[in-house]
Design a protein around this motif. Structure first.
Motif, PDB file in Angstrom:
ATOM      1  N   VAL A 195       0.834  -1.197   0.000  1.00  0.00           N
ATOM      2  CA  VAL A 195       0.000   0.000   0.000  1.00  0.00           C
ATOM      3  C   VAL A 195       0.874   1.255   0.000  1.00  0.00           C
ATOM      4  O   VAL A 195       1.787   1.390   0.827  1.00  0.00           O
ATOM      5  CB  VAL A 195      -0.926   0.019   1.236  1.00  0.00           C
ATOM      6  CG1 VAL A 195      -1.835   1.233   1.201  1.00  0.00           C
ATOM      7  CG2 VAL A 195      -1.743  -1.272   1.301  1.00  0.00           C
ATOM      8  N   ASP A 196       0.586   2.170  -0.944  1.00  0.00           N
ATOM      9  CA  ASP A 196       1.300   3.445  -1.022  1.00  0.00           C
ATOM     10  C   ASP A 196       2.816   3.259  -1.041  1.00  0.00           C
ATOM     11  O   ASP A 196       3.571   3.993  -0.383  1.00  0.00           O
ATOM     12  CB  ASP A 196       0.910   4.347   0.161  1.00  0.00           C
ATOM     13  CG  ASP A 196      -0.559   4.731   0.140  1.00  0.00           C
ATOM     14  OD1 ASP A 196      -1.113   4.838  -0.971  1.00  0.00           O
ATOM     15  OD2 ASP A 196      -1.143   4.892   1.228  1.00  0.00           O
ATOM     16  N   GLY A 197       3.254   2.255  -1.796  1.00  0.00           N
ATOM     17  CA  GLY A 197       4.688   2.033  -1.944  1.00  0.00           C
ATOM     18  C   GLY A 197       5.345   1.343  -0.769  1.00  0.00           C
ATOM     19  O   GLY A 197       6.576   1.289  -0.695  1.00  0.00           O
ATOM     20  N   HIS A 198       4.555   0.794   0.151  1.00  0.00           N
ATOM     21  CA  HIS A 198       5.117   0.144   1.329  1.00  0.00           C
ATOM     22  C   HIS A 198       4.400  -1.181   1.592  1.00  0.00           C
ATOM     23  O   HIS A 198       3.204  -1.309   1.353  1.00  0.00           O
ATOM     24  CB  HIS A 198       4.997   1.041   2.564  1.00  0.00           C
ATOM     25  CG  HIS A 198       5.714   2.341   2.434  1.00  0.00           C
ATOM     26  ND1 HIS A 198       7.083   2.462   2.563  1.00  0.00           N
ATOM     27  CD2 HIS A 198       5.246   3.591   2.163  1.00  0.00           C
ATOM     28  CE1 HIS A 198       7.431   3.723   2.388  1.00  0.00           C
ATOM     29  NE2 HIS A 198       6.330   4.434   2.141  1.00  0.00           N
ATOM     30  N   LEU A 199       5.166  -2.149   2.107  1.00  0.00           N
ATOM     31  CA  LEU A 199       4.568  -3.413   2.506  1.00  0.00           C
ATOM     32  C   LEU A 199       3.823  -3.246   3.822  1.00  0.00           C
ATOM     33  O   LEU A 199       4.341  -2.649   4.761  1.00  0.00           O
ATOM     34  CB  LEU A 199       5.657  -4.479   2.686  1.00  0.00           C
ATOM     35  CG  LEU A 199       6.367  -4.995   1.437  1.00  0.00           C
ATOM     36  CD1 LEU A 199       7.462  -5.979   1.835  1.00  0.00           C
ATOM     37  CD2 LEU A 199       5.380  -5.672   0.505  1.00  0.00           C
ATOM     38  N   THR A 227       0.433 -11.383   6.754  1.00  0.00           N
ATOM     39  CA  THR A 227       0.507 -12.564   7.621  1.00  0.00           C
ATOM     40  C   THR A 227      -0.816 -13.313   7.715  1.00  0.00           C
ATOM     41  O   THR A 227      -0.853 -14.534   7.504  1.00  0.00           O
ATOM     42  CB  THR A 227       1.008 -12.165   9.021  1.00  0.00           C
ATOM     43  OG1 THR A 227       2.298 -11.577   8.902  1.00  0.00           O
ATOM     44  CG2 THR A 227       1.096 -13.392   9.923  1.00  0.00           C
ATOM     45  N   PRO A 228      -1.941 -12.652   8.025  1.00  0.00           N
ATOM     46  CA  PRO A 228      -3.202 -13.401   8.081  1.00  0.00           C
ATOM     47  C   PRO A 228      -3.623 -13.928   6.716  1.00  0.00           C
ATOM     48  O   PRO A 228      -4.260 -14.983   6.632  1.00  0.00           O
ATOM     49  CB  PRO A 228      -4.207 -12.364   8.611  1.00  0.00           C
ATOM     50  CG  PRO A 228      -3.594 -11.037   8.359  1.00  0.00           C
ATOM     51  CD  PRO A 228      -2.130 -11.243   8.450  1.00  0.00           C
ATOM     52  N   LEU A 258      10.075  -8.591   1.722  1.00  0.00           N
ATOM     53  CA  LEU A 258       9.099  -9.665   1.547  1.00  0.00           C
ATOM     54  C   LEU A 258       9.773 -11.030   1.633  1.00  0.00           C
ATOM     55  O   LEU A 258       9.215 -11.973   2.215  1.00  0.00           O
ATOM     56  CB  LEU A 258       8.380  -9.508   0.201  1.00  0.00           C
ATOM     57  CG  LEU A 258       7.295 -10.541  -0.120  1.00  0.00           C
ATOM     58  CD1 LEU A 258       6.272 -10.646   1.009  1.00  0.00           C
ATOM     59  CD2 LEU A 258       6.603 -10.197  -1.435  1.00  0.00           C
ATOM     60  N   GLU A 259      10.980 -11.148   1.053  1.00  0.00           N
ATOM     61  CA  GLU A 259      11.721 -12.409   1.174  1.00  0.00           C
ATOM     62  C   GLU A 259      11.997 -12.730   2.643  1.00  0.00           C
ATOM     63  O   GLU A 259      11.861 -13.877   3.076  1.00  0.00           O
ATOM     64  CB  GLU A 259      13.044 -12.318   0.415  1.00  0.00           C
ATOM     65  CG  GLU A 259      12.918 -12.359  -1.094  1.00  0.00           C
ATOM     66  CD  GLU A 259      12.671 -13.762  -1.628  1.00  0.00           C
ATOM     67  OE1 GLU A 259      12.232 -14.641  -0.843  1.00  0.00           O
ATOM     68  OE2 GLU A 259      12.894 -13.968  -2.825  1.00  0.00           O
ATOM     69  N   LEU A 260      12.397 -11.728   3.404  1.00  0.00           N
ATOM     70  CA  LEU A 260      12.644 -11.937   4.836  1.00  0.00           C
ATOM     71  C   LEU A 260      11.378 -12.392   5.548  1.00  0.00           C
ATOM     72  O   LEU A 260      11.425 -13.253   6.439  1.00  0.00           O
ATOM     73  CB  LEU A 260      13.181 -10.646   5.462  1.00  0.00           C
ATOM     74  CG  LEU A 260      14.614 -10.248   5.092  1.00  0.00           C
ATOM     75  CD1 LEU A 260      14.900  -8.811   5.529  1.00  0.00           C
ATOM     76  CD2 LEU A 260      15.611 -11.210   5.732  1.00  0.00           C
ATOM     77  N   HIS A 261      10.240 -11.810   5.147  1.00  0.00           N
ATOM     78  CA  HIS A 261       8.986 -12.197   5.789  1.00  0.00           C
ATOM     79  C   HIS A 261       8.596 -13.626   5.422  1.00  0.00           C
ATOM     80  O   HIS A 261       8.062 -14.361   6.259  1.00  0.00           O
ATOM     81  CB  HIS A 261       7.873 -11.225   5.397  1.00  0.00           C
ATOM     82  CG  HIS A 261       6.651 -11.371   6.250  1.00  0.00           C
ATOM     83  ND1 HIS A 261       6.637 -11.080   7.593  1.00  0.00           N
ATOM     84  CD2 HIS A 261       5.387 -11.809   5.954  1.00  0.00           C
ATOM     85  CE1 HIS A 261       5.443 -11.315   8.094  1.00  0.00           C
ATOM     86  NE2 HIS A 261       4.664 -11.757   7.131  1.00  0.00           N
ATOM     87  N   CYS A 295      20.149 -13.824  -3.156  1.00  0.00           N
ATOM     88  CA  CYS A 295      20.672 -15.192  -3.192  1.00  0.00           C
ATOM     89  C   CYS A 295      20.864 -15.754  -1.792  1.00  0.00           C
ATOM     90  O   CYS A 295      20.568 -16.925  -1.529  1.00  0.00           O
ATOM     91  CB  CYS A 295      21.999 -15.230  -3.963  1.00  0.00           C
ATOM     92  SG  CYS A 295      21.852 -14.907  -5.727  1.00  0.00           S
ATOM     93  N   ASP A 296      21.362 -14.918  -0.882  1.00  0.00           N
ATOM     94  CA  ASP A 296      21.642 -15.378   0.475  1.00  0.00           C
ATOM     95  C   ASP A 296      20.381 -15.722   1.255  1.00  0.00           C
ATOM     96  O   ASP A 296      20.452 -16.419   2.273  1.00  0.00           O
ATOM     97  CB  ASP A 296      22.432 -14.318   1.243  1.00  0.00           C
ATOM     98  CG  ASP A 296      23.876 -14.193   0.759  1.00  0.00           C
ATOM     99  OD1 ASP A 296      24.325 -15.082   0.016  1.00  0.00           O
ATOM    100  OD2 ASP A 296      24.538 -13.198   1.118  1.00  0.00           O
ATOM    101  N   LEU A 297      19.224 -15.243   0.792  1.00  0.00           N
ATOM    102  CA  LEU A 297      17.977 -15.530   1.486  1.00  0.00           C
ATOM    103  C   LEU A 297      17.347 -16.850   1.058  1.00  0.00           C
ATOM    104  O   LEU A 297      16.273 -17.208   1.531  1.00  0.00           O
ATOM    105  CB  LEU A 297      16.972 -14.387   1.257  1.00  0.00           C
ATOM    106  CG  LEU A 297      17.300 -13.077   1.983  1.00  0.00           C
ATOM    107  CD1 LEU A 297      16.374 -11.960   1.516  1.00  0.00           C
ATOM    108  CD2 LEU A 297      17.176 -13.268   3.494  1.00  0.00           C
TER     109      LEU A 297
END
Length: 327
Positions: free
Chosen positions: A74-78, A84-85, A123-126, A159-161
């Protein structure tokens, strides 16, 4: 978590990922764009599967990647509080009956493609955090050209993720030219053309063994296209040694660069490690550890230059007659 570049080979890989899940009585969630959902569906049917029947049985859940992404970007931000839900609900639906779950998703690739690099990494971290909370396997994808204009430090972070890297099937392609490259500038697939100083080509490779021969073929193809067959063998050996060093010691994706300069050629490999290049004393009977010595023996000049977040190791080769463009 695995990683794959989604092209023709990637469609086959995704279809195989889905079919393998069904064979193990797992539920599969596919979060993809409309075009890729259609391609995967067609491939599954060609393999003798019935996605519609699997959907009715509860073993196949399909979500649109763009629509899903809009729900929590939303508005350029996660907005991870929304994500999560959403994922948890999908996992509960898919895992009804205690079936294992596997997910293919390309929302991260969509963010990367529009230049939202930090959001893609977030997002990858999440996803990694969700993997710790829920039991499922995940296949991510990026299009093969997604790293063309990327900084190598960001490619390395992606790559490291991931636990496994499945690089694209590197194929020979007509070399493209670009403007001056100092280890950074004209990136893989750069289609900017120019006849001015610093005529150069470059291509990015993932940190996988297949990348070394691919980079070698790339350099040879460029030099042959430029009419420099006489130095192609030496250049191929140089880039092989430098690329191997980037994988073995920098543990990094790398950018292979071929640059025409006055009276010669520069072959370079950029990596995403700030550790300086080190020379090792190889014993008389050692079978490896001689890469730098090989480069030094073949090159007119060679060296290493620091870059933001990394370095480039380069070697210059003379061209008979000095018939290169000014640089």
């Amino acid at each position: 978590m695995t990683f794959y570049a989604l092209d023709t080979d990637g469609i086959d890989a995704v279809a195989s990922f889905v079919a393998t899940g069904w064979a193990a009585d797992e539920c599969v969630i596919v979060v993809a764009t409309g075009a890729h959902r259609t391609a995967v569906d067609a491939r599954l049917r060609a393999l003798g599967h019935d996605p519609d029947a699997e959907s009715v049985s509860g073993r196949f859940l399909v979500l649109d990647a763009e629509d899903t992404l809009r729900r929590f970007f939303v508005d350029g931000h996660l907005d991870l509080a929304r994500l999560t839900p959403l994922v948890s609900e999908a996992l509960e639906r898919a895992g009804a009956g205690s079936r294992p779950v596997r997910i293919f998703g390309e929302m991260v690739a969509l963010l990367w493609a529009v230049g939202e690099v930090e959001a893609a990494i977030e997002l990858e971290l999440h996803w990694n955090e969700l993997l710790r909370r829920h039991d499922f396997s995940l296949l991510c994808s990026y299009p093969t050209d997604s790293f063309e204009q990327a900084e190598l430090v960001d490619v390395r972070r992606i790559c490291d993720l991931h636990t496994d890297l499945l690089p694209p099937a590197y194929r020979a392609a007509a070399p493209r030219t670009g403007r001056a490259v100092a280890g950074r500038g004209a990136a893989v697939g750069d289609d900017r053309t120019g006849d001015g100083p610093g005529h150069a080509c470059s291509r990015v490779y993932l940190p996988a063994p297949e990348s070394v021969p691919a980079a070698r073929h790339f350099v040879v193809d460029v030099l042959r296209a430029w009419g420099h067959d006489e130095v192609a063998a030496d250049a191929a050996l140089i880039v092989s040694e430098l690329a191997t060093n980037a994988l073995r010691h920098a543990h990094s994706p790398f950018r292979a660069v071929v640059d025409q300069r006055r009276g010669g050629l520069r072959i370079g490999v950029e990596d995403a490690s700030e550790l300086p290049l080190s020379r090792r004393d190889a014993g008389v009977e050692a079978v490896d550890g001689r890469g730098v010595e090989i480069v030094a023996a073949l090159a007119r000049h060679w060296g290493s230059s620091p870059l933001p977040g990394g370095k480039i190791v380069w070697a210059e080769l003379p061209v008979p007659g000095g018939a290169t463009r000014a640089g």
